[in-house]
Scaffold this active site. Structure first.
Site: not given
Ligand code: GDP
Ligand code: IMO
Ligand code: MG
Length: 453
Positions: A40, A43, A67-68, A252
């Protein structure tokens, strides 16, 4: 077009900065974007931005546990399996062999995109070797987590562990290629479901699953997905030979890597940059830049060690300001200070050339900010991340405290316009990690991104 690269690390760095391979046009090259913390990191946003100048975006690991988030204008996309390049109509999207494909969720994603006038026709390619997550994997994930009770991993219950286990075990696995021959698929499912039923009954006293029901779903999946299934390794190498620009999208984060993360509180794939080559059949020598995505602090979802965690009002402040709730499960993310030991480690094992630091805006308003640069374990200071869970449980963080800033950063467009303390904070992160920060996020939108080139 950006064609020079000149980021000065802060003075006093303890680490020798490995010169990057960057020369010439920043975009006309192959890049790999991976998370360097516990997922998270942002990416999706970084991949979406770089996809603008890429021909092909490739997911190579993980599954619908990811979840991207991609924000385009007022529209927010939460992508689980679909590469983040999908929102750009001209970009080809590849699901590599290393991904565990949940057809149900994936079909939903294709349809959701279609509702927003984004068509995947002719530009989506799914590896025939990618393994398939079916309903019994998700059931197995849920049953196992429930049975583990307080020792549970805190998975996303997306069937990831059970599917990768079946892949490694070989005898009870379904790959995407199997959807091409429904008669053979049925025979395989009969064998698999009989095995799972025995297992689930013995271990969890669970009700039996019905093979015909599983097969009926598979017929729908085959009908909708067969046209996309292909030899993606061949496709990618042809693209490389044709001089196309490839973007590899990690899922991840490195600390969730099965081999190199905080085992057993990890996911079931090589979620660090090390998983890229195996997950799509392209060697790392074809990648020009490895970009590691970090947040300006640290978050983690699910159970497991987290040395810089702030389970207090500071953590709550970060959670509220950064909207730190899981994209896939909605769970509140655990929050803490930036851990330089973690990022230095994940950058080292991943061969990371540069950092994309997201959420710098989230730290605005903090009087002081802490950065962890080393750990003390049994009275000995170390800056190398311990891989053993027992050692990790004894870690005491050594922090340095830097002054914060009050200004809202969300409209800042270039590095020089950031408040001096925010710039100094970036320099501190570079010093403790030994890697330059070249991209800075100041908000979720594409436009809220600073490039330091
Ligand atoms: P990922 O799994 O690495 O793609 O990240 P996620 O989408 O799960 O979580 C990142 C969250 O931070 C999302 O809600 C993005 O919209 C948000 N986000 C990304 N870059 C920034 C930033 O520079 N500032 C803020 N406030 N939010 C950001
Ligand atoms: P993105 O790509 C954050 C974590 C789960 C749990 C562990 C194992 O959005 O960054 P799983 O379902 O993979 O067997 O769970 O890994 N986990 C993540 N945490 N971002 C993710 O993906 C994750 N994918 C798995 O919360 O701790
Ligand atoms: Mg994510």
């Amino acid at each position: 077009m950006r064609n020079s690269y000149n980021v000065q690390l802060a003075q006093g760095s303890r680490y020798v900065f490995k010169a990057t391979k960057i020369t010439g046009n920043l975009y006309n090259m192959n890049c790999c974007v991976t998370g360097l913390q516990w997922g998270d990191e942002g990416k999706g946003k970084v991949v979406d931005i770089l996809a603008d100048k890429s021909d092909v975006v490739v997911r190579y690991a993980g599954g619908a546990n990811a979840g991207h988030t991609v924000v385009v204008g007022d529209t927010k996309f939460a992508l689980h399996l679909m590469p983040s390049g999908a929102v750009r109509n001209g970009v080809e999207c590849v699901i590599g062999n290393g991904v565990v494909m949940d057809p149900e969720i994936f079909i939903q994603e294709i349809e959701n995109l279609q509702c927003k006038n984004i068509s995947m026709e002719g530009r989506l390619f799914i590896s025939e070797n990618a393994h398939t997550v079916l309903s019994y994997h998700k059931l197995e994930d849920a049953l196992r987590e429930k049975a583990l009770g307080k020792d549970k991993i805190g998975t996303t219950i997306r069937g990831i562990g059970p599917c990768y286990s079946d892949k490694i075990g070989r005898s009870y696995a379904i790959r995407m290629a199997d959807f091409r021959n429904l008669d053979e698929l049925y025979q395989k499912l009969v064998k698999i479901v009989a095995y799972k039923n025995k297992l689930f009954a013995a271990l969890y006293n669970a009700e039996p699953i019905d093979v015909d029901q599983v097969f009926e779903s598979c017929k729908v999946y085959a009908d909708k997905l067969c046209k996309y299934i292909t030899n993606t390794t061949k496709k990618l190498h042809y693209a490389i030979n044709a001089g196309k620009s490839l973007l590899f999208e990690g899922a991840q984060g490195a600390l969730l890597d099965l081999d190199h993360g905080t085992f057993p509180f990890v996911t079931s794939s090589n979620a660090s940059a090390l998983g890229m080559a195996a997950g799509c059949g392209v060697p790392t020598k074809n990648v020009d830049r490895f970009i590691g995505v970090i947040k300006s602090y640290t978050t983690r979802v699910g159970a497991g060690p987290f040395p810089t965690e702030q389970d207090n009002e500071i953590g709550q402040l970060i959670r509220d300001k950064g909207n730190e709730y899981g994209t896939t499960t909605g769970r509140p993310r655990r929050c803490g200070w930036f851990d330089g030991v973690v990022v230095k480690y994940s950058a080292t094992i991943g061969g990371i050339d540069e950092l994309a630091m997201m959420h710098l805006d989230t730290l605005s308003g903090m009087k002081e900010i802490k950065v962890c640069g080393s750990y003390i374990i049994d009275g000995v200071e170390t800056d190398f991340f311990p891989s053993d869970a027992h050692e990790l449980s004894k870690v005491k963080c050594v922090y340095e405290t830097v002054p914060g800033w009050d200004e809202d950063l969300s409209d800042v467009k270039d590095f020089e316009s950031l408040p001096a303390n925010a710039r100094a904070y970036v320099a501190t992160v570079e010093r403790v990690t030994g890697v330059p920060v070249t991209i800075i996020g100041v908000g979720p939108k594409r436009s809220q991104t600073i490039f330091r080139t």
